[in-house]
Design a protein around this motif. Structure first.
Motif, PDB file in Angstrom:
ATOM      1  N   UNK A   1     -28.974 -14.400   5.249  1.00 25.04           N
ATOM      2  CA  UNK A   1     -29.712 -13.136   5.311  1.00 25.04           C
ATOM      3  C   UNK A   1     -30.440 -12.971   6.640  1.00 25.04           C
ATOM      4  N   UNK A   2     -31.072 -14.047   7.119  1.00 29.43           N
ATOM      5  CA  UNK A   2     -31.840 -13.966   8.362  1.00 29.43           C
ATOM      6  C   UNK A   2     -30.925 -13.722   9.556  1.00 29.43           C
ATOM      7  N   UNK A   3     -29.794 -14.407   9.599  1.00 30.08           N
ATOM      8  CA  UNK A   3     -28.836 -14.178  10.690  1.00 30.08           C
ATOM      9  C   UNK A   3     -28.247 -12.771  10.602  1.00 30.08           C
ATOM     10  N   UNK A   4     -27.977 -12.327   9.381  1.00 31.76           N
ATOM     11  CA  UNK A   4     -27.447 -10.978   9.185  1.00 31.76           C
ATOM     12  C   UNK A   4     -28.445  -9.926   9.666  1.00 31.76           C
ATOM     13  N   UNK A   5     -29.731 -10.179   9.428  1.00 31.58           N
ATOM     14  CA  UNK A   5     -30.773  -9.214   9.795  1.00 31.58           C
ATOM     15  C   UNK A   5     -30.847  -8.988  11.303  1.00 31.58           C
ATOM     16  N   UNK A   6     -30.516 -10.031  12.083  1.00 33.31           N
ATOM     17  CA  UNK A   6     -30.548  -9.892  13.549  1.00 33.31           C
ATOM     18  C   UNK A   6     -29.132  -9.765  14.116  1.00 33.31           C
ATOM     19  N   UNK A   7     -28.177  -9.458  13.222  1.00 33.52           N
ATOM     20  CA  UNK A   7     -26.788  -9.195  13.592  1.00 33.52           C
ATOM     21  C   UNK A   7     -26.093 -10.397  14.218  1.00 33.52           C
ATOM     22  N   UNK A   8     -26.526 -11.602  13.823  1.00 32.16           N
ATOM     23  CA  UNK A   8     -25.810 -12.822  14.210  1.00 32.16           C
ATOM     24  C   UNK A   8     -24.756 -13.116  13.136  1.00 32.16           C
ATOM     25  N   UNK A   9     -23.770 -12.247  13.069  1.00 30.41           N
ATOM     26  CA  UNK A   9     -22.835 -12.307  11.945  1.00 30.41           C
ATOM     27  C   UNK A   9     -21.987 -13.578  11.951  1.00 30.41           C
ATOM     28  N   UNK A  10     -21.623 -14.034  13.127  1.00 27.41           N
ATOM     29  CA  UNK A  10     -20.808 -15.248  13.225  1.00 27.41           C
ATOM     30  C   UNK A  10     -21.565 -16.446  12.677  1.00 27.41           C
ATOM     31  N   UNK A  11     -22.885 -16.506  12.983  1.00 25.47           N
ATOM     32  CA  UNK A  11     -23.711 -17.606  12.482  1.00 25.47           C
ATOM     33  C   UNK A  11     -23.989 -17.456  10.987  1.00 25.47           C
ATOM     34  N   UNK A  12     -24.074 -16.217  10.511  1.00 23.82           N
ATOM     35  CA  UNK A  12     -24.378 -15.965   9.101  1.00 23.82           C
ATOM     36  C   UNK A  12     -23.216 -16.352   8.181  1.00 23.82           C
ATOM     37  N   UNK A  13     -21.990 -16.200   8.681  1.00 26.36           N
ATOM     38  CA  UNK A  13     -20.803 -16.350   7.827  1.00 26.36           C
ATOM     39  C   UNK A  13     -20.708 -17.697   7.113  1.00 26.36           C
ATOM     40  N   UNK A  14     -20.798 -18.841   7.813  1.00 26.64           N
ATOM     41  CA  UNK A  14     -20.637 -20.113   7.080  1.00 26.64           C
ATOM     42  C   UNK A  14     -21.720 -20.357   6.039  1.00 26.64           C
ATOM     43  N   UNK A  15     -22.932 -19.894   6.295  1.00 26.05           N
ATOM     44  CA  UNK A  15     -23.999 -20.061   5.310  1.00 26.05           C
ATOM     45  C   UNK A  15     -23.709 -19.242   4.058  1.00 26.05           C
ATOM     46  N   UNK A  16     -23.223 -18.026   4.255  1.00 25.26           N
ATOM     47  CA  UNK A  16     -22.937 -17.169   3.105  1.00 25.26           C
ATOM     48  C   UNK A  16     -21.740 -17.688   2.313  1.00 25.26           C
ATOM     49  N   UNK A  17     -20.713 -18.164   3.012  1.00 26.51           N
ATOM     50  CA  UNK A  17     -19.555 -18.727   2.318  1.00 26.51           C
ATOM     51  C   UNK A  17     -19.955 -19.945   1.472  1.00 26.51           C
ATOM     52  N   UNK A  18     -20.825 -20.777   2.020  1.00 24.05           N
ATOM     53  CA  UNK A  18     -21.288 -21.950   1.270  1.00 24.05           C
ATOM     54  C   UNK A  18     -22.111 -21.527   0.057  1.00 24.05           C
ATOM     55  N   UNK A  19     -22.944 -20.490   0.225  1.00 20.77           N
ATOM     56  CA  UNK A  19     -23.750 -19.998  -0.889  1.00 20.77           C
ATOM     57  C   UNK A  19     -22.866 -19.499  -2.026  1.00 20.77           C
ATOM     58  N   UNK A  20     -21.822 -18.736  -1.690  1.00 21.46           N
ATOM     59  CA  UNK A  20     -20.899 -18.229  -2.709  1.00 21.46           C
ATOM     60  C   UNK A  20     -20.202 -19.394  -3.416  1.00 21.46           C
ATOM     61  N   UNK A  21     -19.760 -20.378  -2.637  1.00 23.73           N
ATOM     62  CA  UNK A  21     -19.075 -21.539  -3.205  1.00 23.73           C
ATOM     63  C   UNK A  21     -19.967 -22.277  -4.208  1.00 23.73           C
ATOM     64  N   UNK A  22     -21.211 -22.530  -3.822  1.00 24.15           N
ATOM     65  CA  UNK A  22     -22.123 -23.266  -4.695  1.00 24.15           C
ATOM     66  C   UNK A  22     -22.522 -22.442  -5.917  1.00 24.15           C
ATOM     67  N   UNK A  23     -22.771 -21.158  -5.683  1.00 27.41           N
ATOM     68  CA  UNK A  23     -23.209 -20.297  -6.785  1.00 27.41           C
ATOM     69  C   UNK A  23     -22.098 -20.168  -7.837  1.00 27.41           C
ATOM     70  N   UNK A  24     -20.872 -19.990  -7.398  1.00 30.29           N
ATOM     71  CA  UNK A  24     -19.756 -19.892  -8.347  1.00 30.29           C
ATOM     72  C   UNK A  24     -19.599 -21.181  -9.133  1.00 30.29           C
ATOM     73  N   UNK A  25     -19.806 -22.300  -8.448  1.00 26.23           N
ATOM     74  CA  UNK A  25     -19.664 -23.607  -9.103  1.00 26.23           C
ATOM     75  C   UNK A  25     -20.708 -23.793 -10.187  1.00 26.23           C
ATOM     76  N   UNK A  26     -21.943 -23.371  -9.918  1.00 29.82           N
ATOM     77  CA  UNK A  26     -23.054 -23.626 -10.839  1.00 29.82           C
ATOM     78  C   UNK A  26     -23.261 -22.517 -11.864  1.00 29.82           C
ATOM     79  N   UNK A  27     -22.936 -21.269 -11.483  1.00 22.20           N
ATOM     80  CA  UNK A  27     -23.268 -20.144 -12.362  1.00 22.20           C
ATOM     81  C   UNK A  27     -22.058 -19.367 -12.850  1.00 22.20           C
ATOM     82  N   UNK A  28     -20.879 -19.730 -12.343  1.00 26.80           N
ATOM     83  CA  UNK A  28     -19.669 -19.028 -12.753  1.00 26.80           C
ATOM     84  C   UNK A  28     -19.370 -17.858 -11.828  1.00 26.80           C
ATOM     85  N   UNK A  29     -18.102 -17.464 -11.730  1.00 24.19           N
ATOM     86  CA  UNK A  29     -17.697 -16.426 -10.767  1.00 24.19           C
ATOM     87  C   UNK A  29     -18.147 -15.021 -11.124  1.00 24.19           C
ATOM     88  N   UNK A  30     -18.618 -14.806 -12.360  1.00 21.65           N
ATOM     89  CA  UNK A  30     -18.973 -13.446 -12.773  1.00 21.65           C
ATOM     90  C   UNK A  30     -20.479 -13.246 -12.967  1.00 21.65           C
TER      91      UNK A  30
END
Length: 233
Positions: free
Chosen positions: A145-174
């Protein structure tokens, strides 16, 4: 059980059971005035109250308690975090969230990166608890979110991908939490100019919210999809 310990447990229980900001503040002050509570107790209570204030968007007051937590837990002002611990990483996390709320994104990234590095060290040492893994997930989201807010999209991407991966694992894809993470991922892909991937993420969000019967969110996703289609030409 001695009297001092009984009093400490009673005060902690009162603080934990407090529901409103005023109730929490009153319980916090009672802990402050008691000789049974030490600096670590006050530091941890400051973190809890600070995150509560962030949740109600009282960022100025939250900053006061984040600073208090730093002092109580002896958090260094420099980057030389020689003794990593979960409480200190959470205090850094809180400070990062407060500065994010105050739109001081550079400061937010500074503290969130320090917290992320510290949690990474704890993970490498094999001393990261389940609570620590939850902090790791949260830090990935906040850094995205912080990288996205300052338009550092390249830096934001791996953090967001990891968040989705972990969240799906722990809470389910839906889960709605996964939907929120994928919305952020769509925004990041849009910032990178990868509109096909942006559209794909919005389709996944639509599937999640539709599956949960959230019609208002479906309409929002459909409008966003239409905007992306226009961008794609």
């Amino acid at each position: 059980m001695n009297t001092t310990l009984k009093e400490k447990l009673k005060l902690k229980a009162a603080f934990k059971s407090a529901e409103t900001t005023d109730q929490m503040l009153k319980a916090f002050h009672q802990m402050e005035m008691s000789e049974s509570c030490d600096e670590t107790d006050i530091g941890l209570a400051s973190i809890i109250f600070g995150f509560h204030l962030v949740s109600v968007e009282d960022f100025d007051k939250a900053l006061t308690f984040a600073i208090r937590a730093f002092k109580c837990l002896n958090v260094l002002d420099s980057d030389s975090d020689s003794n990593p611990s979960l409480p200190v990483s959470i205090a850094l996390n809180l400070m990062g969230c407060v500065h994010f709320g105050l739109k001081r994104f550079s400061d937010s990234l500074h503290y969130l990166n320090r917290a992320y590095t510290m949690v990474g060290r704890l993970q490498d040492e094999g001393s990261l608890s389940d609570d620590g893994m939850q902090i790791y997930l949260f830090l990935n989201i906040k850094l995205a979110q912080a990288h996205d807010a300052v338009e550092n999209y390249k830096e934001a991407l791996p953090f967001c991908l990891k968040a989705v991966e972990l969240r799906e694992k722990w809470m389910g894809p839906y889960s709605l939490e996964v939907a929120n993470d994928r919305r952020l991922l769509a925004d990041i892909y849009g910032g990178l100019g990868e509109h096909e991937k942006e559209l794909e993420q919005n389709a996944l969000v639509k599937r999640i919210v539709k599956n949960r019967g959230d019609k208002s969110n479906v309409l929002l996703v459909e409008r966003e999809a239409a905007r992306i289609m226009i961008t794609l030409g």
